[in-house]
Design a protein around this motif. Structure first.
Motif, PDB file in Angstrom:
ATOM      1  N   GLN A 315       1.023  -4.792   1.198  1.00 39.02           N
ATOM      2  CA  GLN A 315       0.536  -3.420   1.321  1.00 39.02           C
ATOM      3  C   GLN A 315      -0.498  -3.306   2.448  1.00 39.02           C
ATOM      4  O   GLN A 315      -0.479  -2.364   3.243  1.00 39.02           O
ATOM      5  CB  GLN A 315      -0.077  -2.968  -0.005  1.00 39.02           C
ATOM      6  CG  GLN A 315      -0.390  -1.481  -0.062  1.00 39.02           C
ATOM      7  CD  GLN A 315      -0.803  -1.049  -1.462  1.00 39.02           C
ATOM      8  OE1 GLN A 315      -1.131  -1.869  -2.317  1.00 39.02           O
ATOM      9  NE2 GLN A 315      -0.781   0.253  -1.714  1.00 39.02           N
ATOM     10  N   GLU A 345      13.213   0.972   3.326  1.00 35.31           N
ATOM     11  CA  GLU A 345      13.585   1.356   1.961  1.00 35.31           C
ATOM     12  C   GLU A 345      14.894   0.687   1.507  1.00 35.31           C
ATOM     13  O   GLU A 345      14.928   0.094   0.416  1.00 35.31           O
ATOM     14  CB  GLU A 345      13.700   2.883   1.864  1.00 35.31           C
ATOM     15  CG  GLU A 345      13.926   3.368   0.445  1.00 35.31           C
ATOM     16  CD  GLU A 345      13.859   4.879   0.344  1.00 35.31           C
ATOM     17  OE1 GLU A 345      14.277   5.407  -0.704  1.00 35.31           O
ATOM     18  OE2 GLU A 345      13.391   5.535   1.299  1.00 35.31           O
ATOM     19  N   PRO A 356       9.243  -4.197  -1.242  1.00 38.07           N
ATOM     20  CA  PRO A 356       8.842  -2.967  -1.947  1.00 38.07           C
ATOM     21  C   PRO A 356       7.357  -2.650  -1.790  1.00 38.07           C
ATOM     22  O   PRO A 356       6.975  -1.491  -1.588  1.00 38.07           O
ATOM     23  CB  PRO A 356       9.196  -3.273  -3.408  1.00 38.07           C
ATOM     24  CG  PRO A 356      10.323  -4.259  -3.310  1.00 38.07           C
ATOM     25  CD  PRO A 356       9.975  -5.121  -2.142  1.00 38.07           C
ATOM     26  N   GLU A 357       6.514  -3.672  -1.878  1.00 38.13           N
ATOM     27  CA  GLU A 357       5.078  -3.451  -1.711  1.00 38.13           C
ATOM     28  C   GLU A 357       4.765  -3.049  -0.272  1.00 38.13           C
ATOM     29  O   GLU A 357       3.896  -2.214  -0.014  1.00 38.13           O
ATOM     30  CB  GLU A 357       4.299  -4.710  -2.081  1.00 38.13           C
ATOM     31  CG  GLU A 357       2.778  -4.518  -2.058  1.00 38.13           C
ATOM     32  CD  GLU A 357       2.014  -5.776  -2.401  1.00 38.13           C
ATOM     33  OE1 GLU A 357       0.822  -5.853  -2.054  1.00 38.13           O
ATOM     34  OE2 GLU A 357       2.619  -6.692  -3.004  1.00 38.13           O
ATOM     35  N   LEU A 359       6.805  -1.384   1.677  1.00 38.22           N
ATOM     36  CA  LEU A 359       7.248   0.005   1.764  1.00 38.22           C
ATOM     37  C   LEU A 359       6.198   0.946   1.174  1.00 38.22           C
ATOM     38  O   LEU A 359       5.877   1.984   1.776  1.00 38.22           O
ATOM     39  CB  LEU A 359       8.576   0.169   1.030  1.00 38.22           C
ATOM     40  CG  LEU A 359       9.118   1.593   0.897  1.00 38.22           C
ATOM     41  CD1 LEU A 359       9.404   2.194   2.268  1.00 38.22           C
ATOM     42  CD2 LEU A 359      10.372   1.606   0.020  1.00 38.22           C
ATOM     43  N   ASP A 360       5.660   0.578   0.034  1.00 37.65           N
ATOM     44  CA  ASP A 360       4.640   1.422  -0.603  1.00 37.65           C
ATOM     45  C   ASP A 360       3.398   1.536   0.277  1.00 37.65           C
ATOM     46  O   ASP A 360       2.834   2.621   0.437  1.00 37.65           O
ATOM     47  CB  ASP A 360       4.275   0.823  -1.969  1.00 37.65           C
ATOM     48  CG  ASP A 360       3.287   1.688  -2.731  1.00 37.65           C
ATOM     49  OD1 ASP A 360       3.595   2.866  -2.991  1.00 37.65           O
ATOM     50  OD2 ASP A 360       2.187   1.186  -3.058  1.00 37.65           O
ATOM     51  N   GLY A 361       2.971   0.424   0.872  1.00 39.93           N
ATOM     52  CA  GLY A 361       1.810   0.467   1.755  1.00 39.93           C
ATOM     53  C   GLY A 361       2.066   1.323   2.978  1.00 39.93           C
ATOM     54  O   GLY A 361       1.177   2.051   3.448  1.00 39.93           O
ATOM     55  N   ARG A 363       4.151   3.908   3.173  1.00 37.87           N
ATOM     56  CA  ARG A 363       4.178   5.307   2.760  1.00 37.87           C
ATOM     57  C   ARG A 363       2.757   5.853   2.594  1.00 37.87           C
ATOM     58  O   ARG A 363       2.458   6.982   3.011  1.00 37.87           O
ATOM     59  CB  ARG A 363       4.950   5.450   1.457  1.00 37.87           C
ATOM     60  CG  ARG A 363       6.465   5.351   1.617  1.00 37.87           C
ATOM     61  CD  ARG A 363       7.142   5.300   0.278  1.00 37.87           C
ATOM     62  NE  ARG A 363       8.590   5.434   0.396  1.00 37.87           N
ATOM     63  CZ  ARG A 363       9.437   5.197  -0.600  1.00 37.87           C
ATOM     64  NH1 ARG A 363       8.962   4.791  -1.789  1.00 37.87           N
ATOM     65  NH2 ARG A 363      10.737   5.344  -0.422  1.00 37.87           N
ATOM     66  N   GLN A 364       1.896   5.064   1.992  1.00 38.15           N
ATOM     67  CA  GLN A 364       0.509   5.501   1.805  1.00 38.15           C
ATOM     68  C   GLN A 364      -0.180   5.687   3.159  1.00 38.15           C
ATOM     69  O   GLN A 364      -0.968   6.623   3.337  1.00 38.15           O
ATOM     70  CB  GLN A 364      -0.245   4.491   0.935  1.00 38.15           C
ATOM     71  CG  GLN A 364       0.196   4.450  -0.515  1.00 38.15           C
ATOM     72  CD  GLN A 364      -0.642   3.506  -1.337  1.00 38.15           C
ATOM     73  OE1 GLN A 364      -1.844   3.335  -1.091  1.00 38.15           O
ATOM     74  NE2 GLN A 364      -0.036   2.852  -2.316  1.00 38.15           N
TER      75      GLN A 364
END
Length: 370
Positions: A315, A345, A356-357, A359-361, A363-364
């Motif tokens: 992230q 994604e 996945p982590e 990707l989440d980082g 997006r944030q």
């Protein structure tokens, strides 16, 4: 070295250079401290076949032939011009060559639009001139003139950033190997001593800013430094520079191989997208160089050390990557957002792991910058 933010190569690797000098039996051009073979070994590292009783680490990662051509050029006393995209290691190679050949890499002129002829020749100490008149004592030699007097290497960074009159002044230095001082009646010529040479660098992206004249081109041997295309070699460079960073900051932190793979893959994906783009608006402003990868990783490591739990996470890496590469808004943000949704994604769903982590980082980070 503890008193320096960044020690020059001849200080940082002084022990290696001392050792190589002590065992060097090869012929040395001019006043070189090491033979050409040992200079190459210092830059590219030792192998078992070299027969040394200690290992010399590799410091520059690139084609062996480019290094050899650079060394041969300097042995011929011609100017050496290292040209390539930003972040390809031109300046670092110039520093290593200077350190190995003459143990002094600090005689540097930085080319800019404001660089003048005085910066490559000489200027005057005004207060001394007023008090005692013009003399060699009141003259301030440039780094290039100092290199001439000492018979060592002078460096000129970003040559094509300098104006044509500055480039013209360099022509006479490279061809005649002396500088006249018309303000003085006596002792008014500085002759270059054996061993003097110039290593210049130029970014290929600066083509058209201040193109080199044909006369100046003839006085340089060109060595083109390509972008690192081999993923394994690039991983070695990033790992090498990261280890240096951790030592400099005295940080004990592991860089998981999986996160290094994600960083390398992300840059490879973004380079491929840039190559397929049909307009500049579809390309990131970043050169996506190896040096920028190192900067992303450095940012993530320091953030983890000072504001995290001293563990590098996907992230944090994603946040650092987007923060470093998003220079234009909204163009770069749109490109990075498209990359996250179109590439990261699907990969996160298919491969799992740290994706996945990551990707989440990402997006944030996009949300915070939008």
């Amino acid at each position: 070295m503890s008193d320096m933010l960044r020690a020059p190569a001849e200080t940082k690797y002084a022990e290696e250079l001392d050792y190589l000098e002590s065992v060097d039996t090869g012929p040395k051009p001019f006043s070189w401290r090491l033979s050409p073979r040992m200079v190459r070994l210092f830059v590219l590292g030792s192998e078992r076949a070299d027969g040394l009783d200690r290992e010399i680490g590799q410091k520059w990662f690139g084609d062996r032939g480019l290094v050899e051509r650079s060394i041969v050029t300097l042995a011929s006393d011609r100017g050496l011009l290292l040209i390539g995209d930003p972040g390809t290691g031109k300046s670092w190679l110039a520093e290593l060559l200077s350190a190995a050949i003459c143990r002094n890499s600090t005689l540097v002129v930085q080319g800019t639009a404001g660089t003048t002829e005085d910066h490559i020749k000489y200027s005057w100490n005004v207060s001394m001139v007023i008090a005692k008149g013009q003399s060699r004592a009141s003259m301030i030699p440039s780094p290039i003139m100092t290199a001439m007097e000492q018979g060592v290497i002078g460096r000129f960074e970003e040559l094509t950033r300098s104006t044509s009159d500055v480039q013209d002044a360099l022509i006479s230095i490279l061809s005649e190997k002396y500088v006249s001082i018309p303000e003085l009646n006596d002792d008014n010529i500085v002759f270059a001593q054996p061993g003097f040479a110039v290593i210049a660098t130029a970014n290929s992206r600066d083509r058209g800013v201040n193109d080199l004249s044909s006369a100046l081109k003839r006085r340089f041997n060109f060595v083109r430094i390509p972008m690192v295309a081999n993923k394994r070699s690039e991983a070695e460079i990033v790992r090498f520079r990261t280890e240096e960073l951790l030592r400099r900051h005295r940080i004990e932190l592991d860089v998981p191989p999986t996160l290094l793979d994600i960083l390398l893959q992300s840059f490879a994906d973004l380079r491929a997208a840039a190559a397929a783009a049909t307009s500049d608006d579809e390309k990131l402003e970043s050169a996506l160089s190896t040096a920028e990868q190192i900067g992303v990783l450095e940012d993530a490591i320091l953030h983890s050390q000072f504001f995290g739990d001293r563990t590098l996470r996907a992230q944090t890496l994603a946040s650092s990557l987007l923060g470093s590469l998003a220079r234009r808004s909204p163009e770069d943000l749109a490109i990075l957002n498209k990359y996250l949704h179109g590439v990261v994604e699907p990969r996160a769903k298919q491969d799992g792991g740290d994706w996945p982590e990551f990707l989440d980082g990402g997006r944030q980070a996009i949300k915070a910058m939008s």
